[in-house]
Design a protein around this motif. Sequence first.
Motif, PDB file in Angstrom:
ATOM      1  N   TRP A  32       1.572 -24.643  44.490  1.00  0.00           N
ATOM      2  CA  TRP A  32       1.836 -23.228  44.746  1.00  0.00           C
ATOM      3  C   TRP A  32       1.844 -22.885  46.237  1.00  0.00           C
ATOM      4  O   TRP A  32       2.768 -22.245  46.715  1.00  0.00           O
ATOM      5  N   ASP A  39       4.852 -19.697  40.190  1.00  0.00           N
ATOM      6  CA  ASP A  39       4.131 -19.864  38.920  1.00  0.00           C
ATOM      7  C   ASP A  39       5.080 -20.143  37.760  1.00  0.00           C
ATOM      8  O   ASP A  39       4.772 -20.941  36.879  1.00  0.00           O
ATOM      9  N   LYS A  50       4.105 -18.172  32.489  1.00  0.00           N
ATOM     10  CA  LYS A  50       3.794 -17.829  33.878  1.00  0.00           C
ATOM     11  C   LYS A  50       2.425 -17.156  33.938  1.00  0.00           C
ATOM     12  O   LYS A  50       1.638 -17.407  34.856  1.00  0.00           O
ATOM     13  N   THR A  54      -0.686 -18.136  36.364  1.00  0.00           N
ATOM     14  CA  THR A  54      -1.239 -17.153  37.295  1.00  0.00           C
ATOM     15  C   THR A  54      -2.730 -16.961  37.043  1.00  0.00           C
ATOM     16  O   THR A  54      -3.536 -16.932  37.983  1.00  0.00           O
ATOM     17  N   ARG A  57      -4.576 -20.029  38.263  1.00  0.00           N
ATOM     18  CA  ARG A  57      -4.598 -20.023  39.723  1.00  0.00           C
ATOM     19  C   ARG A  57      -5.647 -19.049  40.245  1.00  0.00           C
ATOM     20  O   ARG A  57      -6.412 -19.366  41.157  1.00  0.00           O
TER      21      ARG A  57
END
Length: 76
Positions: A32, A39, A50, A54, A57
């Motif tokens: 990333w 994403d 996605k 996200t 992350r």
Amino acid sequence: MGKLYDTLKDRKDNGEKLSIDNLDDIMLEELWWNEGIPDSMIADLYDTTKYKITKLRHSYDIKLHNCALFSVLSKI
């Protein structure tokens, strides 16, 4: 794209099922932040959404402001 992304994409294209359980913070930050992979493209690699990428992350605290700050501070 990036080296890690290309490697993972090749593995997926050759039939390997990539598991999100194996996507650790180091790999995710590399994809990333360092390689600039969004994403949505990471999600495609791992056959997930996605939103899940996200969320993962953020759970690793890989966010734009944190990465940018670390990048600036590491150059001081």
